[in-house]
Design a protein around this motif. Structure first.
Motif, PDB file in Angstrom:
ATOM      1  N   SER B   6     -17.159   3.532 -16.954  1.00 19.16           N
ATOM      2  CA  SER B   6     -16.209   4.336 -16.432  1.00 19.16           C
ATOM      3  C   SER B   6     -16.090   5.826 -16.897  1.00 19.16           C
ATOM      4  O   SER B   6     -15.145   6.547 -16.548  1.00 19.16           O
ATOM      5  CB  SER B   6     -14.697   3.685 -16.475  1.00 19.16           C
ATOM      6  OG  SER B   6     -15.147   2.494 -17.167  1.00 19.16           O
ATOM      7  N   ARG B  11     -11.759   6.440 -20.628  1.00 15.94           N
ATOM      8  CA  ARG B  11     -11.391   5.832 -22.169  1.00 15.94           C
ATOM      9  C   ARG B  11     -10.298   6.660 -22.837  1.00 15.94           C
ATOM     10  O   ARG B  11      -9.370   6.297 -23.367  1.00 15.94           O
ATOM     11  CB  ARG B  11     -12.558   6.062 -22.872  1.00 15.94           C
ATOM     12  CG  ARG B  11     -13.501   4.729 -23.318  1.00 15.94           C
ATOM     13  CD  ARG B  11     -14.801   5.068 -23.510  1.00 15.94           C
ATOM     14  NE  ARG B  11     -15.422   3.905 -23.332  1.00 15.94           N
ATOM     15  CZ  ARG B  11     -15.811   3.003 -24.201  1.00 15.94           C
ATOM     16  NH1 ARG B  11     -15.259   2.981 -25.638  1.00 15.94           N
ATOM     17  NH2 ARG B  11     -16.516   1.806 -24.128  1.00 15.94           N
ATOM     18  N   ILE B  14      -6.988   5.740 -21.495  1.00 20.12           N
ATOM     19  CA  ILE B  14      -6.350   4.346 -22.254  1.00 20.12           C
ATOM     20  C   ILE B  14      -5.774   4.742 -23.637  1.00 20.12           C
ATOM     21  O   ILE B  14      -4.970   4.260 -24.202  1.00 20.12           O
ATOM     22  CB  ILE B  14      -7.662   3.548 -22.115  1.00 20.12           C
ATOM     23  CG1 ILE B  14      -7.664   2.959 -20.600  1.00 20.12           C
ATOM     24  CG2 ILE B  14      -7.218   2.382 -22.924  1.00 20.12           C
ATOM     25  CD1 ILE B  14      -8.931   1.928 -20.535  1.00 20.12           C
ATOM     26  N   ARG B  18      -2.384   4.262 -25.131  1.00 18.41           N
ATOM     27  CA  ARG B  18      -2.369   3.355 -26.440  1.00 18.41           C
ATOM     28  C   ARG B  18      -1.553   4.110 -27.416  1.00 18.41           C
ATOM     29  O   ARG B  18      -0.833   3.523 -28.409  1.00 18.41           O
ATOM     30  CB  ARG B  18      -3.288   2.653 -26.892  1.00 18.41           C
ATOM     31  CG  ARG B  18      -3.917   1.597 -26.053  1.00 18.41           C
ATOM     32  CD  ARG B  18      -5.282   0.981 -26.413  1.00 18.41           C
ATOM     33  NE  ARG B  18      -4.823   0.154 -27.590  1.00 18.41           N
ATOM     34  CZ  ARG B  18      -5.629  -0.353 -28.317  1.00 18.41           C
ATOM     35  NH1 ARG B  18      -6.885  -0.031 -28.302  1.00 18.41           N
ATOM     36  NH2 ARG B  18      -5.346  -1.473 -29.107  1.00 18.41           N
ATOM     37  N   GLU B  26       4.795   7.193 -22.801  1.00 22.46           N
ATOM     38  CA  GLU B  26       3.828   6.711 -21.831  1.00 22.46           C
ATOM     39  C   GLU B  26       3.948   7.305 -20.450  1.00 22.46           C
ATOM     40  O   GLU B  26       2.974   7.565 -19.667  1.00 22.46           O
ATOM     41  CB  GLU B  26       4.071   5.170 -21.867  1.00 22.46           C
ATOM     42  CG  GLU B  26       2.970   4.442 -21.066  1.00 22.46           C
ATOM     43  CD  GLU B  26       3.206   2.966 -21.259  1.00 22.46           C
ATOM     44  OE1 GLU B  26       3.135   2.278 -22.307  1.00 22.46           O
ATOM     45  OE2 GLU B  26       3.497   2.322 -20.183  1.00 22.46           O
ATOM     46  N   MET B  57      -5.955   1.442 -11.184  1.00 21.52           N
ATOM     47  CA  MET B  57      -5.806   0.090 -11.441  1.00 21.52           C
ATOM     48  C   MET B  57      -5.124  -0.132 -12.845  1.00 21.52           C
ATOM     49  O   MET B  57      -4.254  -1.112 -12.991  1.00 21.52           O
ATOM     50  CB  MET B  57      -7.181  -0.579 -11.164  1.00 21.52           C
ATOM     51  CG  MET B  57      -7.591  -0.812  -9.901  1.00 21.52           C
ATOM     52  SD  MET B  57      -9.226  -1.760  -9.625  1.00 21.52           S
ATOM     53  CE  MET B  57     -10.274  -1.218 -11.112  1.00 21.52           C
ATOM     54  N   PHE B  58      -5.580   0.445 -13.595  1.00 20.60           N
ATOM     55  CA  PHE B  58      -4.962   0.418 -14.956  1.00 20.60           C
ATOM     56  C   PHE B  58      -3.663   0.983 -14.921  1.00 20.60           C
ATOM     57  O   PHE B  58      -2.840   0.159 -15.342  1.00 20.60           O
ATOM     58  CB  PHE B  58      -5.665   1.278 -16.064  1.00 20.60           C
ATOM     59  CG  PHE B  58      -5.437   0.894 -17.479  1.00 20.60           C
ATOM     60  CD1 PHE B  58      -6.036   0.030 -17.984  1.00 20.60           C
ATOM     61  CD2 PHE B  58      -4.195   1.653 -17.927  1.00 20.60           C
ATOM     62  CE1 PHE B  58      -5.827  -0.379 -19.401  1.00 20.60           C
ATOM     63  CE2 PHE B  58      -3.951   1.274 -19.589  1.00 20.60           C
ATOM     64  CZ  PHE B  58      -4.615   0.482 -20.145  1.00 20.60           C
ATOM     65  N   HIS B  60      -1.636   0.823 -12.295  1.00 20.78           N
ATOM     66  CA  HIS B  60      -1.028  -0.294 -11.472  1.00 20.78           C
ATOM     67  C   HIS B  60      -0.509  -1.387 -12.587  1.00 20.78           C
ATOM     68  O   HIS B  60       0.570  -1.933 -12.317  1.00 20.78           O
ATOM     69  CB  HIS B  60      -1.682  -0.668 -10.482  1.00 20.78           C
ATOM     70  CG  HIS B  60      -1.266  -1.654  -9.539  1.00 20.78           C
ATOM     71  ND1 HIS B  60      -0.460  -1.485  -8.787  1.00 20.78           N
ATOM     72  CD2 HIS B  60      -1.493  -2.988  -9.607  1.00 20.78           C
ATOM     73  CE1 HIS B  60      -0.223  -2.600  -8.083  1.00 20.78           C
ATOM     74  NE2 HIS B  60      -0.923  -3.718  -8.660  1.00 20.78           N
ATOM     75  N   MET B  61      -1.556  -1.786 -13.266  1.00 21.41           N
ATOM     76  CA  MET B  61      -1.123  -2.984 -14.085  1.00 21.41           C
ATOM     77  C   MET B  61      -0.316  -2.639 -15.249  1.00 21.41           C
ATOM     78  O   MET B  61       0.483  -3.586 -15.599  1.00 21.41           O
ATOM     79  CB  MET B  61      -2.622  -3.220 -15.173  1.00 21.41           C
ATOM     80  CG  MET B  61      -2.444  -4.350 -15.937  1.00 21.41           C
ATOM     81  SD  MET B  61      -3.894  -4.529 -16.972  1.00 21.41           S
ATOM     82  CE  MET B  61      -3.693  -3.219 -18.208  1.00 21.41           C
ATOM     83  N   LEU B  62      -0.072  -1.345 -15.694  1.00 21.62           N
ATOM     84  CA  LEU B  62       0.969  -1.108 -16.394  1.00 21.62           C
ATOM     85  C   LEU B  62       2.551  -1.322 -15.682  1.00 21.62           C
ATOM     86  O   LEU B  62       3.570  -0.952 -16.401  1.00 21.62           O
ATOM     87  CB  LEU B  62       1.025   0.280 -17.084  1.00 21.62           C
ATOM     88  CG  LEU B  62      -0.214   0.388 -18.032  1.00 21.62           C
ATOM     89  CD1 LEU B  62      -0.462   1.678 -18.506  1.00 21.62           C
ATOM     90  CD2 LEU B  62      -0.121  -0.674 -19.409  1.00 21.62           C
ATOM     91  N   GLY B  63       2.221  -1.208 -14.300  1.00 20.94           N
ATOM     92  CA  GLY B  63       3.819  -1.181 -13.647  1.00 20.94           C
ATOM     93  C   GLY B  63       4.097   0.160 -12.938  1.00 20.94           C
ATOM     94  O   GLY B  63       5.430   0.092 -12.881  1.00 20.94           O
ATOM     95  N   TYR B  64       3.345   0.921 -12.906  1.00 18.59           N
ATOM     96  CA  TYR B  64       3.577   2.025 -12.059  1.00 18.59           C
ATOM     97  C   TYR B  64       3.072   1.999 -10.527  1.00 18.59           C
ATOM     98  O   TYR B  64       2.137   1.574 -10.281  1.00 18.59           O
ATOM     99  CB  TYR B  64       3.083   3.318 -12.890  1.00 18.59           C
ATOM    100  CG  TYR B  64       3.682   3.432 -14.302  1.00 18.59           C
ATOM    101  CD1 TYR B  64       4.820   3.976 -14.404  1.00 18.59           C
ATOM    102  CD2 TYR B  64       2.899   3.174 -15.155  1.00 18.59           C
ATOM    103  CE1 TYR B  64       5.201   4.373 -15.810  1.00 18.59           C
ATOM    104  CE2 TYR B  64       3.228   3.083 -16.735  1.00 18.59           C
ATOM    105  CZ  TYR B  64       4.599   3.686 -16.833  1.00 18.59           C
ATOM    106  OH  TYR B  64       5.007   3.826 -18.177  1.00 18.59           O
TER     107      TYR B  64
END
Lengths: 144, 864
Positions: B6, B11, B14, B18, B26, B57-58, B60-64
């Motif tokens: 990717s 990286r 992310i 983090r 965030e 996708m990342f 989205h996974m965090l909920g945005y």
């Protein structure tokens, strides 16, 4: 209908991988659901059973080191089989990443998704053979 | 550039996320990234498209929200390369759902990919379709999927089978097209195809009965063979889990067998042997073996199995139940719930073990076990079971008490054979978990006590005793206070002592103490306090020596901030001070409450709040006499509830006018109507007292000459009120309420008036249908030009139904030279409870200009 969602969270309750099947939820509904089930599951001790009833789901969960695998299923699903399925998922991830850890999944999120996609589709189990699951992914790695 | 390693930027993102210490940080990082991605999208950046999508996708996974990336998915899917397609389809499944319009755009790409020569691309398309397809797409693409089911490649076949599941779930009509192919899938060797095929068959069985019949005829044999092969197969490393070959296939096959064998003796017989083999030979020392046994037991219970096989299954469950692994115990309890319909006796044998599970430390197990116990209770075992549960109530977790209490109460009510036992159990529950007892439960208890004259003494003494230790249980306090008020003298004089009772001496002032504590406790709520005040009033006449003290306690509440308490206090004070002569008859014991009526009513409405039930009772005409003196405001609600107990039990007479009075009189002096004697003032007072809570400001007492027998004739005229009664009415407006209009004639009102338009409503009602009002609306044009295209619209609250008839015309001549009439029929489902209200809207053309006027009508005559 079987599996409704697969969610992978770390010890702090942060989502690291999530796939939902069948009933689509808005982003905020999903966030709320994840927060609720994570709170319920993470509070339980090791000797308690691995099943939690929440709303109309049953959550089957299993812990591997700092990662929790939560699988939401229908009420008539075989809970013990889902536990076994979680283990199969972990073994498959392990075989691909080699001793998988949280960071592997975060940094290769799309691969983790591909693996899960080869295993579950629309809430049904697609394949249980680890080599067959990983074949397309390995092929792709080789090609690139 | 390799699209799947990717790139450093993903990286970096992310890492940056983090490193965030707070949610705000965030959000800031995510916002920045999203902005960059949007910019890249609008520049139509080719090189980084996949990477951007991976980032999305990342995120989205965090909920945005990530909706702006949806079109990117479609572009990636449409590109030629496999890696791009792959990530595009993944994005499609994660970021989109079937409700989105964008999805329609992808149908064409999907169709192309389903026909692609590369099997992996076909697999991708099938997977995406299987996860997200809508009914429309299912119809469009079903032929492609059906064709792929007949293909050669097992990887495609399995995905096509699962995709078919989605299709028939979206469009059940298509099921018959898939019956044949599904049956032939079961002849394959590849496990992936088999498991997918079995799942497809299971879904077909659910979708339609033809398919079920077809598969029953054609597949039973094949299924048995599959199960035989897989359970006897030699070690197969790729499918082996703890010594068992492909347990997932086992389980899915067993599940399909259950569908086929259900209520079908022939196919069930065919399965018996293999099921017996699986049930006896499967190793049960590992989770995976137990998973198969669990499914096998469920199948044996589901089909028409032989009795020997059923015994085998029940024994396996028994073993499960005594297993030390909590997971196994949980599924055993789950299974026993289903087994109870098949073989209740066998389940009863495990009662002790199940009861132990109710006390488990694990909430999931407790919940299952409690539900199972509830099903196990019958007339024979209710006593020991209830005792066990109540004993456990004392030590159970706080969060479990609510469930447990509800179940115990329902068991005790349902299975009690004698009143004493019922009363005893309820007292125990009340003193252990009174705060969890629902209102309707303790109301029912009071009704029972009131109907058991020989147990009233016992009840009041037990409650008094329980009260000493459990003041913190609200419901207990309420029941106790009510009983002490009603049966105080039985407490003091030890009336009706049962053999089992321990003797006890309670003085009059002890009893008053108990009520006073309830009244003054900080945790007591309004209802409890109000009930305590009534109890004190009752006691003051029964225990004359304490009367002075009670007066003081009552007086203290004259300044209460709670309006209801203040009013009660003032009224009661006036009774105590000025009406010694009538007080004793005024505070007579409550008439016996009608048990059947209460239970019937309770069963009829699952809502625990009595006030809600009341509103559904069309016979209460009391509200038509309502006067606006503020007592009806929401703060009084608990009181309504409270005294509801006393008025609801009244036998409901056919809805004659004044039936509310009738009801009250009917119970107040059951004999006086037969004797036809003139009513005593006390009757009126009693009425008044009762009506304070229930029918706010109902002006009953002003009709001081209401005779029970005359109520039917509805001749009650407002008559001069006798002086002592007047005192009681302090604070009530003295004007008598208008008598209910017998002939149902209502004045015509001007519902709406503006510079151009006037609307008049006249009303008509049929006496036999009080809820229905016929309104005829007359529209008059006040302006100097004609109104055309006139349309009248009306809206009403939910509890009212409205039917509009067509208007007589749509043109309204100028200067009032003619009118339009239109009739409306409204049904007020809460007639007598809530007044009618309406919003209206008039649209018309005025000098060729569209006009709209609206207004609200709230001046309906009362009683509609």
């Amino acid at each position: 209908m079987g599996i409704r969602f697969v969610v992978l969270v770390n010890k702090q309750g942060q989502t690291r991988l999530a796939q939902y099947y069948c009933d689509h939820m808005t982003v905020s509904e999903r966030r709320a659901l994840e927060a609720e089930i994570v709170r319920k599951c993470l509070a339980r001790t090791d000797h308690q059973c691995s099943f939690v009833e929440h709303r109309n789901y049953k959550i089957v969960y299993r812990r591997y080191a700092s990662l929790f695998f939560l699988v939401g299923v229908d009420n008539d699903e075989n809970e013990l089989a889902i536990l076994e399925f979680i283990h199969l998922l972990v073994e498959t991830l392990d075989r691909h990443f080699g001793n998988v850890c949280e960071l592997d999944i975060m940094l290769h999120l799309e691969k983790a998704h591909f693996i899960l996609e080869e295993m579950v589709m629309n809430g049904c189990i697609v394949e249980t053979n680890k080599s067959s699951i990983l074949a397309p992914i390995q092929l792709m790695d080789k090609a690139s | 550039m390799n699209p799947f390693s990717s790139g450093t930027r993903l990286r970096d993102m992310i890492r940056a996320i983090r490193a965030c210490k707070t949610a705000a940080e965030e959000r800031a990082v995510v916002r920045k990234e999203c902005a960059a991605i949007r910019a890249a999208i609008s520049e139509n950046d080719q090189d980084y498209r996949h990477r951007n999508l991976a980032k999305l996708m990342f995120i989205h996974m965090l909920g945005y929200p990530t909706h702006f990336g949806q079109m990117e998915c479609l572009k990636l899917i449409a590109s030629a390369g496999f890696p791009e397609k792959r990530i595009g389809y993944l994005g499609l499944m994660l970021l989109l759902d079937e409700r989105q319009e964008v999805l329609m755009l992808v149908t064409n790409s999907l169709k192309q990919d389903l026909n692609h020569s590369n099997q992996y691309i076909v697999g991708l398309a099938l997977c995406a379709l299987g996860n997200i397809c809508s009914a429309e797409m299912a119809r469009d693409l079903a032929p492609e999927v059906e064709r792929l089911l007949h293909g050669r490649d097992p990887n495609i076949k399995k995905k096509a089978a699962l995709c078919s599941i989605r299709i028939i779930r979206k469009v059940p009509d298509l099921a018959e097209n898939f019956m044949g192919p599904a049956a032939s899938l079961l002849k394959e060797k590849h496990h992936g195809v088999l498991i997918a095929g079995v799942q497809l068959c299971t879904d077909l069985c659910k979708a339609n009965t033809d398919a079920l019949e077809y598969l029953r005829k054609n597949c039973t044999e094949g299924l048995v063979r599959i199960l035989k092969d897989v359970s006897n197969s030699p070690y197969a490393p790729e499918y082996d889990i703890a010594g068992i070959t492909d347990p997932f296939l086992h389980i899915r096959v067993l599940r399909l067998m259950r569908m086929l064998g259900q209520e079908d003796a022939d196919s069930s017989e065919y399965m018996n042997d293999i099921l017996a083999q699986v049930a006896t030979k499967t190793e049960s020392n590992k989770n995976v073996g137990n998973a198969i046994l669990y499914e096998c037991v469920e199948t044996i219970m589901g089909i028409e199995a032989t009795s020997g096989l059923r015994v085998l299954a029940i024994n396996i469950l028994g073993r499960f139940l005594s297993n030390r692994d909590n997971n196994i115990r949980y599924v055993a309890l789950n299974m026993l719930m289903k087994a109870i319909t098949v073989d209740a006796q066998a389940v009863q044998r495990h009662r002790t073990t199940i009861l132990e599970c109710v006390k488990d430390s694990d909430a999931s197990i407790r919940k299952r076990a409690l539900e199972l116990v509830f099903l196990l209770v019958n007339d024979g075992n209710v006593k020991p079971l209830a005792k066990e549960l109540i004993d456990y109530l004392e030590v159970s977790d706080q969060e479990f008490k609510g469930d447990l209490t509800a179940k115990i109460c329902s068991i005790v009510e349902k299975f009690s054979q004698e009143k004493l036992w019922y009363i005893d159990q309820m007292f125990k529950v009340l003193s252990l978990a009174g705060n969890y007892v629902k209102d309707d439960v303790w109301h029912a208890l009071i009704v029972v006590i009131s109907n058991a004259p020989d147990l009233q003494g016992y009840s009041v003494r037990s409650l008094y005793r329980a009260l000493q230790t459990s003041y913190e249980q609200e419901s207990l306090v309420r029941v106790a206070v009510w009983c002490i008020g009603e049966y105080g003298e039985m407490l003091v004089n030890n009336v009706g002592v049962l053999e089992v009772e321990e003797p006890m001496t309670v003085t009059e002032s002890d009893a008053v103490d108990a009520v006073e504590v309830a009244l003054k406790r900080h945790s007591s709520d309004m209802t409890t306090r109000a009930m305590s005040l009534i109890a004190l009033l009752k006691l003051s006449s029964r225990f004359t020596p304490t009367s002075e003290r009670i007066k003081e306690i009552v007086t203290q509440h004259k300044g209460s901030v709670a309006l209801e308490l203040q009013q009660r206090s003032i009224e009661f004070n006036s009774i105590i001070q000025r009406h010694q002569n009538i007080k004793s008859s005024l505070v007579e014991r409550m008439p016996v409450l009608d048990e059947a009526a209460y239970l019937g009513k309770r069963a009829g409405s699952s809502q625990p709040t009595l006030s809600a039930e009341k509103s559904s009772k069309p016979t209460t005409s009391a509200a038509s006499l309502k006067l606006p003196n503020g007592v009806a405001k929401p703060p009084a609600a608990p009181l309504v509830d409270l005294l509801d107990l006393s008025s609801d039990d009244a036998p409901v007479l056919p809805s004659a006018p004044n039936d509310f009075l009738n009801d009250l009189l009917g119970i107040g002096l059951p004999n006086s109507s037969s004797s036809g004697a003139a009513p005593s003032t006390t009757t009126d007072l009693l009425m008044d007292l009762l009506s304070i809570g229930t029918s706010p400001a109902q002006n009953g007492p002003s009709d001081s000459n209401v005779v029970p027998s005359s109520a039917k004739a509805a001749e009650s005229k407002p008559a001069p009120v006798t002086a002592p009664v007047m005192d009681l009415l302090d604070g009530l407006p003295s004007n008598a309420s208008p008598p209910r209009d017998e002939n149902l004639v209502y004045p015509t009102i001007t519902a709406f008036e503006s510079s151009t338009l006037k609307i008049a409503f006249s009303f008509e009602k049929q006496p036999e249908k009080p809820q229905v009002t016929l309104i005829s609306a007359t529209f008059t044009n006040l302006s100097s030009s004609t109104l055309t295209n006139f349309i009248f619209q009306a809206a009403v609250p939910k509890f009212v139904q409205l039917h509009l008839d067509p208007a007589s015309s749509s043109t309204l001549p100028a200067n009032g030279n003619g009118t339009i009439t239109q009739s409306l029929r409204v049904t007020n489902t809460q007639h007598g409870q809530k007044p009618l209200a309406m919003r209206v809207r008039m649209a018309y053309k005025f000098n060729d200009e569209d006009k709209l006027e609206q207004g609200q009508i709230s001046n309906f005559p009362p009683g509609l």
